[in-house]
Motif scaffolding. Sequence first.
Motif, PDB file in Angstrom:
ATOM      1  N   VAL A 207       0.746  -1.299   0.210  1.00  0.00           N
ATOM      2  CA  VAL A 207      -0.130  -0.067   0.155  1.00  0.00           C
ATOM      3  C   VAL A 207       0.573   1.260   0.042  1.00  0.00           C
ATOM      4  N   HIS A 208       1.888   1.117   0.816  1.00  0.00           N
ATOM      5  CA  HIS A 208       2.828   2.517   0.627  1.00  0.00           C
ATOM      6  C   HIS A 208       3.416   2.691  -0.660  1.00  0.00           C
ATOM      7  N   VAL A 209       3.914   1.745  -1.430  1.00  0.00           N
ATOM      8  CA  VAL A 209       4.561   1.746  -2.383  1.00  0.00           C
ATOM      9  C   VAL A 209       3.509   2.448  -3.605  1.00  0.00           C
ATOM     10  N   GLN A 210       2.365   1.658  -3.200  1.00  0.00           N
ATOM     11  CA  GLN A 210       1.035   2.367  -4.331  1.00  0.00           C
ATOM     12  C   GLN A 210       0.856   3.825  -4.008  1.00  0.00           C
ATOM     13  N   ARG A 211       1.056   4.118  -2.826  1.00  0.00           N
ATOM     14  CA  ARG A 211       0.904   5.790  -2.434  1.00  0.00           C
ATOM     15  C   ARG A 211       1.965   6.592  -2.949  1.00  0.00           C
ATOM     16  N   LEU A 212       3.138   5.886  -2.928  1.00  0.00           N
ATOM     17  CA  LEU A 212       4.327   6.472  -3.403  1.00  0.00           C
ATOM     18  C   LEU A 212       4.260   6.825  -4.782  1.00  0.00           C
ATOM     19  N   ARG A 213       3.837   5.633  -5.371  1.00  0.00           N
ATOM     20  CA  ARG A 213       3.619   5.772  -6.881  1.00  0.00           C
ATOM     21  C   ARG A 213       3.061   6.946  -7.500  1.00  0.00           C
ATOM     22  N   THR A 214       1.657   7.221  -6.629  1.00  0.00           N
ATOM     23  CA  THR A 214       0.781   8.165  -7.102  1.00  0.00           C
ATOM     24  C   THR A 214       1.298   9.575  -6.856  1.00  0.00           C
ATOM     25  N   LYS A 215       2.459   9.712  -6.233  1.00  0.00           N
ATOM     26  CA  LYS A 215       2.961  10.912  -6.110  1.00  0.00           C
ATOM     27  C   LYS A 215       4.444  11.179  -6.925  1.00  0.00           C
ATOM     28  N   ILE A 216       5.010  10.152  -7.222  1.00  0.00           N
ATOM     29  CA  ILE A 216       6.342  10.385  -8.016  1.00  0.00           C
ATOM     30  C   ILE A 216       6.198  10.002  -9.357  1.00  0.00           C
ATOM     31  N   GLY A 217       5.029   8.996  -9.564  1.00  0.00           N
ATOM     32  CA  GLY A 217       4.937   8.578 -10.955  1.00  0.00           C
ATOM     33  C   GLY A 217       4.807   7.062 -10.842  1.00  0.00           C
ATOM     34  N   GLN A 218       3.565   6.566 -11.493  1.00  0.00           N
ATOM     35  CA  GLN A 218       3.281   5.228 -11.415  1.00  0.00           C
ATOM     36  C   GLN A 218       4.395   4.040 -11.992  1.00  0.00           C
ATOM     37  N   ASP A 219       5.283   4.893 -13.038  1.00  0.00           N
ATOM     38  CA  ASP A 219       6.065   3.912 -13.663  1.00  0.00           C
ATOM     39  C   ASP A 219       7.679   4.132 -12.982  1.00  0.00           C
ATOM     40  N   ARG A 220       7.727   4.904 -12.072  1.00  0.00           N
ATOM     41  CA  ARG A 220       9.138   5.094 -11.362  1.00  0.00           C
ATOM     42  C   ARG A 220       9.534   3.955 -10.287  1.00  0.00           C
ATOM     43  N   ILE A 221       8.552   3.159  -9.728  1.00  0.00           N
ATOM     44  CA  ILE A 221       8.966   2.156  -9.176  1.00  0.00           C
ATOM     45  C   ILE A 221       8.382   0.855  -9.828  1.00  0.00           C
ATOM     46  N   GLU A 222       9.202  -0.078  -9.914  1.00  0.00           N
ATOM     47  CA  GLU A 222       8.852  -1.123 -10.910  1.00  0.00           C
ATOM     48  C   GLU A 222       8.546  -2.375  -9.826  1.00  0.00           C
ATOM     49  N   THR A 223       7.522  -3.395 -10.060  1.00  0.00           N
ATOM     50  CA  THR A 223       7.210  -4.452  -9.592  1.00  0.00           C
ATOM     51  C   THR A 223       7.956  -5.545 -10.053  1.00  0.00           C
ATOM     52  N   VAL A 224       8.955  -6.285  -9.479  1.00  0.00           N
ATOM     53  CA  VAL A 224       9.439  -7.377  -9.829  1.00  0.00           C
ATOM     54  C   VAL A 224       8.855  -8.769  -9.243  1.00  0.00           C
ATOM     55  N   ARG A 225       8.002  -9.296 -10.118  1.00  0.00           N
ATOM     56  CA  ARG A 225       7.039 -10.100  -9.500  1.00  0.00           C
ATOM     57  C   ARG A 225       7.758 -11.272  -9.059  1.00  0.00           C
ATOM     58  N   GLY A 226       7.174 -11.681  -7.683  1.00  0.00           N
ATOM     59  CA  GLY A 226       7.761 -12.700  -6.865  1.00  0.00           C
ATOM     60  C   GLY A 226       9.086 -12.447  -6.369  1.00  0.00           C
ATOM     61  N   PHE A 227       9.629 -11.116  -6.270  1.00  0.00           N
ATOM     62  CA  PHE A 227      10.602 -10.914  -5.531  1.00  0.00           C
ATOM     63  C   PHE A 227      10.607  -9.466  -4.683  1.00  0.00           C
ATOM     64  N   GLY A 228       9.883  -8.540  -5.300  1.00  0.00           N
ATOM     65  CA  GLY A 228       9.755  -7.204  -4.702  1.00  0.00           C
ATOM     66  C   GLY A 228       9.664  -6.049  -5.768  1.00  0.00           C
ATOM     67  N   TYR A 229      10.393  -4.848  -5.206  1.00  0.00           N
ATOM     68  CA  TYR A 229      10.040  -3.878  -5.902  1.00  0.00           C
ATOM     69  C   TYR A 229      11.722  -3.194  -6.268  1.00  0.00           C
ATOM     70  N   LYS A 230      11.769  -2.269  -7.440  1.00  0.00           N
ATOM     71  CA  LYS A 230      12.989  -1.567  -7.731  1.00  0.00           C
ATOM     72  C   LYS A 230      12.596  -0.253  -8.066  1.00  0.00           C
TER      73      LYS A 230
END
Length: 233
Positions: A207-230
């Motif tokens: 949820v915090h990653v999603q909130r952050l995306r709405t503020k800095i850009g949806q494509d700035r933080i990438e989901t790496v399925r099964g591992f996490g975020y970058k």
Amino acid sequence: MADQTHVLFVEDDDVIREATQLALERDGFVVTAMPDGLSGLEAFRADRPDIALLDVMVPGLDGVSLCRRIRDESTVPVIMLSARADSIDVVLGLEAGADDYVTKPFDGAVLVARIRAVLRRFGHAGGGDRTETAAPEAGGVLSFGDLEIDTEGMEVRRGGQPVALTPTEMRLLLEFSSAPGTVLSRDKLLERVWDYGWGGDTRVVDVHVQRLRTKIGQDRIETVRGFGYKLKA
């Protein structure tokens, strides 16, 4: 730390409210306990506590709405209390700006540990409107496309415009920016950002990653399925 900490506790169950207030006061906290959301909001505005504990299902103004009202005015840390770990209300509370949640019934020692963990992250020094001081070591301004992160001034700009982040969102962004392009697992982020020395609910991260995306850009933080975020470098 605890003897200087003012806690706002909003809970409509008389037994839980009184027992928890006594337990927190025994641990050295100063507690203002309110039975409903409207009186909780009034107490927040009057007292400016260092942290707020909000039950989701309080009358008058529910805990999620109260959290949203508090977040509109302050970056004070908020912990939601919910009777069900799988409740959609937990997610709604996090989306409203809460920093963490605790499931009822809870052990007093566990609640105190979570409060102290949140306060450590926020660099508690009295007053609820201060920004967090603890952060990954870094210096200067980091740039990622139109995103600029001032790691010393703790400010973020996107396209030259300031971006308002909560302290938890700021700390999360600093974790990503300290290792751009590196995948960070949810468990690692819980440990580094939320100071969990034990297993935690990864929904807090999502949820915090999603909130952050709405503020800095949806494509700035990438989901790496099964591992996490970058963070995209």
